[in-house]
Design a protein around this motif. Structure first.
Motif, PDB file in Angstrom:
ATOM      1  N   GLN A 298     -13.837  68.089  22.141  1.00 10.43           N
ATOM      2  CA  GLN A 298     -13.229  68.886  22.608  1.00 10.43           C
ATOM      3  C   GLN A 298     -12.432  68.475  24.343  1.00 10.43           C
ATOM      4  N   SER A 299     -11.406  68.275  24.722  1.00  7.87           N
ATOM      5  CA  SER A 299     -10.747  67.143  25.615  1.00  7.87           C
ATOM      6  C   SER A 299     -11.990  67.619  27.216  1.00  7.87           C
TER       7      SER A 299
ATOM      8  N   SER B 271      -9.769  67.658  20.767  1.00  8.87           N
ATOM      9  CA  SER B 271      -8.413  68.367  20.716  1.00  8.87           C
ATOM     10  C   SER B 271      -7.800  69.106  22.411  1.00  8.87           C
ATOM     11  N   SER B 272      -7.158  69.495  22.241  1.00  8.73           N
ATOM     12  CA  SER B 272      -7.136  70.311  23.815  1.00  8.73           C
ATOM     13  C   SER B 272      -6.849  71.576  23.655  1.00  8.73           C
TER      14      SER B 272
END
Length: 122
Positions: free
Chosen positions: A13-14, A121-122
């Protein structure tokens, strides 16, 4: 075809972190590995390959401007291994990452890794 062996890619994740590893083949001795310059490159989707970080045999490190302060390149010569520590990852860091080594003196010789996917991923 002889290649470097990469590992450590994946989905994160971001804001997360990953550490990539890259091991040289056994026929490169520890003493020989110390004279190699080492680099990490990446190729984002639909874009050309770009240099992310480099570490010379003399110990000088350079970074792509957009990763400075977030990524760290390191080498452990006794293990003939190169690392890329990646922190505060953003979706813009999504790419296939490749390691590369080349002799800094003497007969020219270089090797590439097979590439490892990093997806943020954002």
């Amino acid at each position: 075809q002889v290649q470097l062996v990469e590992s450590g890619g994946g989905l994160v994740q971001s804001g997360g972190s990953l550490r990539l590893s890259c091991a040289a083949p056994g026929f490169i001795s520890i003493a020989s590995f110390t004279i190699y310059n080492v680099q990490w490159y990446r190729q984002p989707p639909g874009k050309p390959r770009e240099s992310v970080a480099s570490l010379s045999a003399a110990g000088t490190a350079e970074y792509l401007h957009s990763v400075q302060g977030r990524f760290t390149i390191a080498r452990v010569n006794d293990k003939r291994t190169v690392y890329l520590e990646m922190n505060s990852l953003t979706p813009e860091d999504t790419a296939v990452y490749y390691c590369h080594i080349e002799r800094s003196r003497g007969r020219s010789y270089e090797l590439w890794g097979q590439g490892t996917q990093v997806t943020v991923s954002s």
